[in-house]
Design a protein around this motif. Structure first.
Motif, PDB file in Angstrom:
ATOM      1  N   CYS A 164       0.861  -1.181   0.000  1.00  0.00           N
ATOM      2  CA  CYS A 164       0.000   0.000   0.000  1.00  0.00           C
ATOM      3  C   CYS A 164       0.896   1.228   0.000  1.00  0.00           C
ATOM      4  CB  CYS A 164      -0.907   0.007   1.233  1.00  0.00           C
ATOM      5  SG  CYS A 164      -1.990   1.456   1.304  1.00  0.00           S
ATOM      6  N   LEU A 165       0.647   2.123  -0.929  1.00  0.00           N
ATOM      7  CA  LEU A 165       1.429   3.336  -1.019  1.00  0.00           C
ATOM      8  C   LEU A 165       0.515   4.535  -0.866  1.00  0.00           C
ATOM      9  CD1 LEU A 165       4.447   4.181  -2.954  1.00  0.00           C
ATOM     10  CD2 LEU A 165       2.475   5.629  -3.427  1.00  0.00           C
ATOM     11  N   VAL A 166       0.789   5.369   0.143  1.00  0.00           N
ATOM     12  CA  VAL A 166       0.018   6.584   0.392  1.00  0.00           C
ATOM     13  C   VAL A 166       0.945   7.768   0.156  1.00  0.00           C
ATOM     14  CG1 VAL A 166      -1.267   7.932   2.092  1.00  0.00           C
ATOM     15  CG2 VAL A 166      -1.447   5.427   2.089  1.00  0.00           C
ATOM     16  N   LEU A 167       0.613   8.580  -0.834  1.00  0.00           N
ATOM     17  CA  LEU A 167       1.357   9.798  -1.127  1.00  0.00           C
ATOM     18  C   LEU A 167       0.487  10.952  -0.641  1.00  0.00           C
ATOM     19  CD1 LEU A 167       3.722  11.264  -2.524  1.00  0.00           C
ATOM     20  CD2 LEU A 167       2.419  11.124  -4.656  1.00  0.00           C
ATOM     21  N   GLU A 168       0.992  11.696   0.325  1.00  0.00           N
ATOM     22  CA  GLU A 168       0.156  12.727   0.943  1.00  0.00           C
ATOM     23  C   GLU A 168       1.023  13.816   1.541  1.00  0.00           C
ATOM     24  OE1 GLU A 168      -2.605  14.601   1.004  1.00  0.00           O
ATOM     25  OE2 GLU A 168      -3.686  12.707   1.104  1.00  0.00           O
ATOM     26  N   PHE A 169       0.433  14.978   1.666  1.00  0.00           N
ATOM     27  CA  PHE A 169       1.082  16.071   2.378  1.00  0.00           C
ATOM     28  C   PHE A 169       1.022  15.786   3.865  1.00  0.00           C
ATOM     29  CE2 PHE A 169      -0.572  18.260  -1.444  1.00  0.00           C
ATOM     30  CZ  PHE A 169       0.625  18.741  -1.933  1.00  0.00           C
ATOM     31  N   SER A 170       1.945  16.351   4.600  1.00  0.00           N
ATOM     32  CA  SER A 170       1.885  16.256   6.059  1.00  0.00           C
ATOM     33  C   SER A 170       2.225  17.622   6.634  1.00  0.00           C
ATOM     34  CB  SER A 170       2.852  15.192   6.581  1.00  0.00           C
ATOM     35  OG  SER A 170       4.168  15.537   6.247  1.00  0.00           O
ATOM     36  N   LYS A 171       1.938  17.781   7.889  1.00  0.00           N
ATOM     37  CA  LYS A 171       2.176  19.058   8.562  1.00  0.00           C
ATOM     38  C   LYS A 171       3.485  18.949   9.337  1.00  0.00           C
ATOM     39  CE  LYS A 171       0.068  22.888  10.375  1.00  0.00           C
ATOM     40  NZ  LYS A 171       0.058  24.068   9.622  1.00  0.00           N
ATOM     41  N   PRO A 172       4.462  19.854   9.059  1.00  0.00           N
ATOM     42  CA  PRO A 172       5.718  19.818   9.813  1.00  0.00           C
ATOM     43  C   PRO A 172       5.497  20.137  11.290  1.00  0.00           C
ATOM     44  CG  PRO A 172       5.902  21.225   7.855  1.00  0.00           C
ATOM     45  CD  PRO A 172       4.459  20.872   8.022  1.00  0.00           C
ATOM     46  N   HIS A 173       6.302  19.523  12.134  1.00  0.00           N
ATOM     47  CA  HIS A 173       6.196  19.777  13.570  1.00  0.00           C
ATOM     48  C   HIS A 173       6.921  21.052  13.980  1.00  0.00           C
ATOM     49  CE1 HIS A 173       4.142  16.051  14.535  1.00  0.00           C
ATOM     50  NE2 HIS A 173       4.967  15.437  13.704  1.00  0.00           N
ATOM     51  N   SER A 174       7.960  21.428  13.277  1.00  0.00           N
ATOM     52  CA  SER A 174       8.704  22.645  13.580  1.00  0.00           C
ATOM     53  C   SER A 174       7.826  23.867  13.318  1.00  0.00           C
ATOM     54  CB  SER A 174       9.964  22.705  12.708  1.00  0.00           C
ATOM     55  OG  SER A 174      10.453  24.014  12.612  1.00  0.00           O
ATOM     56  N   ARG A 175       7.823  24.810  14.258  1.00  0.00           N
ATOM     57  CA  ARG A 175       7.011  26.021  14.083  1.00  0.00           C
ATOM     58  C   ARG A 175       7.409  26.796  12.840  1.00  0.00           C
ATOM     59  NH1 ARG A 175       5.720  28.176  19.904  1.00  0.00           N
ATOM     60  NH2 ARG A 175       3.493  27.836  19.740  1.00  0.00           N
ATOM     61  N   LEU A 176       8.706  26.963  12.643  1.00  0.00           N
ATOM     62  CA  LEU A 176       9.187  27.712  11.482  1.00  0.00           C
ATOM     63  C   LEU A 176       8.790  27.009  10.189  1.00  0.00           C
ATOM     64  CD1 LEU A 176      10.790  29.975  10.126  1.00  0.00           C
ATOM     65  CD2 LEU A 176      12.847  28.589  10.450  1.00  0.00           C
ATOM     66  N   LEU A 177       9.066  25.708  10.112  1.00  0.00           N
ATOM     67  CA  LEU A 177       8.688  24.959   8.909  1.00  0.00           C
ATOM     68  C   LEU A 177       7.177  24.945   8.716  1.00  0.00           C
ATOM     69  CD1 LEU A 177      11.124  21.917   8.966  1.00  0.00           C
ATOM     70  CD2 LEU A 177      11.185  23.907   7.457  1.00  0.00           C
ATOM     71  N   SER A 178       6.435  24.864   9.810  1.00  0.00           N
ATOM     72  CA  SER A 178       4.977  24.867   9.731  1.00  0.00           C
ATOM     73  C   SER A 178       4.462  26.177   9.132  1.00  0.00           C
ATOM     74  CB  SER A 178       4.371  24.620  11.113  1.00  0.00           C
ATOM     75  OG  SER A 178       2.981  24.511  11.008  1.00  0.00           O
ATOM     76  N   ARG A 179       5.035  27.290   9.538  1.00  0.00           N
ATOM     77  CA  ARG A 179       4.624  28.594   8.990  1.00  0.00           C
ATOM     78  C   ARG A 179       4.972  28.686   7.511  1.00  0.00           C
ATOM     79  NH1 ARG A 179       6.686  32.242  13.989  1.00  0.00           N
ATOM     80  NH2 ARG A 179       4.930  31.787  15.364  1.00  0.00           N
ATOM     81  N   LEU A 180       6.169  28.225   7.150  1.00  0.00           N
ATOM     82  CA  LEU A 180       6.556  28.233   5.749  1.00  0.00           C
ATOM     83  C   LEU A 180       5.618  27.341   4.922  1.00  0.00           C
ATOM     84  CD1 LEU A 180      10.446  28.038   6.075  1.00  0.00           C
ATOM     85  CD2 LEU A 180       9.101  29.973   5.234  1.00  0.00           C
ATOM     86  N   TYR A 181       5.308  26.169   5.460  1.00  0.00           N
ATOM     87  CA  TYR A 181       4.409  25.239   4.771  1.00  0.00           C
ATOM     88  C   TYR A 181       3.019  25.850   4.599  1.00  0.00           C
ATOM     89  CZ  TYR A 181       1.522  21.182   3.817  1.00  0.00           C
ATOM     90  OH  TYR A 181       0.633  20.318   3.250  1.00  0.00           O
ATOM     91  N   ASP A 182       2.496  26.479   5.660  1.00  0.00           N
ATOM     92  CA  ASP A 182       1.174  27.119   5.570  1.00  0.00           C
ATOM     93  C   ASP A 182       1.165  28.219   4.518  1.00  0.00           C
ATOM     94  OD1 ASP A 182       0.064  25.454   7.440  1.00  0.00           O
ATOM     95  OD2 ASP A 182       0.216  26.889   9.100  1.00  0.00           O
ATOM     96  N   ALA A 183       2.248  29.003   4.452  1.00  0.00           N
ATOM     97  CA  ALA A 183       2.333  30.060   3.448  1.00  0.00           C
ATOM     98  C   ALA A 183       2.382  29.453   2.045  1.00  0.00           C
ATOM     99  CB  ALA A 183       3.562  30.923   3.705  1.00  0.00           C
ATOM    100  N   TYR A 184       3.128  28.346   1.899  1.00  0.00           N
ATOM    101  CA  TYR A 184       3.252  27.679   0.617  1.00  0.00           C
ATOM    102  C   TYR A 184       1.933  27.077   0.158  1.00  0.00           C
ATOM    103  CZ  TYR A 184       4.511  23.818  -2.519  1.00  0.00           C
ATOM    104  OH  TYR A 184       4.556  22.926  -3.555  1.00  0.00           O
ATOM    105  N   SER A 185       1.246  26.401   1.100  1.00  0.00           N
ATOM    106  CA  SER A 185       0.038  25.675   0.698  1.00  0.00           C
ATOM    107  C   SER A 185      -1.200  26.539   0.782  1.00  0.00           C
ATOM    108  CB  SER A 185      -0.126  24.419   1.551  1.00  0.00           C
ATOM    109  OG  SER A 185      -0.349  24.745   2.897  1.00  0.00           O
TER     110      SER A 185
END
Length: 185
Positions: A164-185
């Motif tokens: 089984c292969l699941v390709l999916e986005f995930s939420k980074p645990h790091s606050r800085l990475l999380s903010r960057l990810y939120d801005a990106y997505s």
């Protein structure tokens, strides 16, 4: 995950389970013809690289039976069909008829003969137990209301020793990475 069993997340909102199903359906009905372009713009084209990597990791072999859940416009299904060849079978499934129809048409146009399209809910797959060597889902699990039910359905239709292969986005645990990810997505 929601604390209330009758509600779930839709983006950053808490909605009822039936409302999520309706909202997801409306989104995909409205974007079906522009879905690939939308993904290209939102990911800077990276989704194509991620999908190519997923196809490599999946390791589909000639003659295998593959289920591609939430197949959408059929890009994973098409690549998997090339791997399993005429001896194999790829079932492209999606709960949304507009997306599935577009994907089916693109698969036919590309000459992918070993692909069958089936409208199906990931939580209640209409296939027999132990039917597939490989089950994939690319960027679709987030749209499923009950992920645990969908995963249980995947395991049920997989043959013993299947993949089984699941390709999916995930939420980074790091606050800085999380903010960057939120801005990106």
């Amino acid at each position: 995950m929601s604390d209330n069993p009758q509600t779930t997340h839709f983006g950053y909102r808490e909605v009822s389970e039936p409302e999520k199903t309706q909202l997801v359906g409306q989104v995909f009905d409205s974007v079906a013809t522009r879905y690939d372009l939308m993904n290209d713009l939102m990911s800077g084209g990276l989704h194509r690289i991620w999908k190519a990597f997923a196809i490599q990791v999946a390791g589909a072999r000639p003659g295998e039976r593959v289920l591609d859940v939430a197949a959408g416009t059929g890009d994973l299904s098409r690549a998997l069909a090339a791997r399993v060849g005429h001896q194999g079978l790829v079932v492209a499934s999606d709960i949304n008829g507009a997306m599935l129809g577009l994907g089916r048409d693109r698969l036919i146009d590309s000459g992918s003969e070993s692909v069958t399209a089936v409208q199906a809910d990931a939580e209640r797959l209409p296939f027999p137990d132990n039917a597939f060597d490989l089950v994939t889902i690319g960027f679709g699990l987030r749209n499923v209301t009950h992920k645990d039910r969908a995963l249980a359905s995947f395991w049920r239709v997989l043959k013993p020793g299947g993949r089984c292969l699941v390709l999916e986005f995930s939420k980074p645990h790091s606050r800085l990475l999380s903010r960057l990810y939120d801005a990106y997505s």
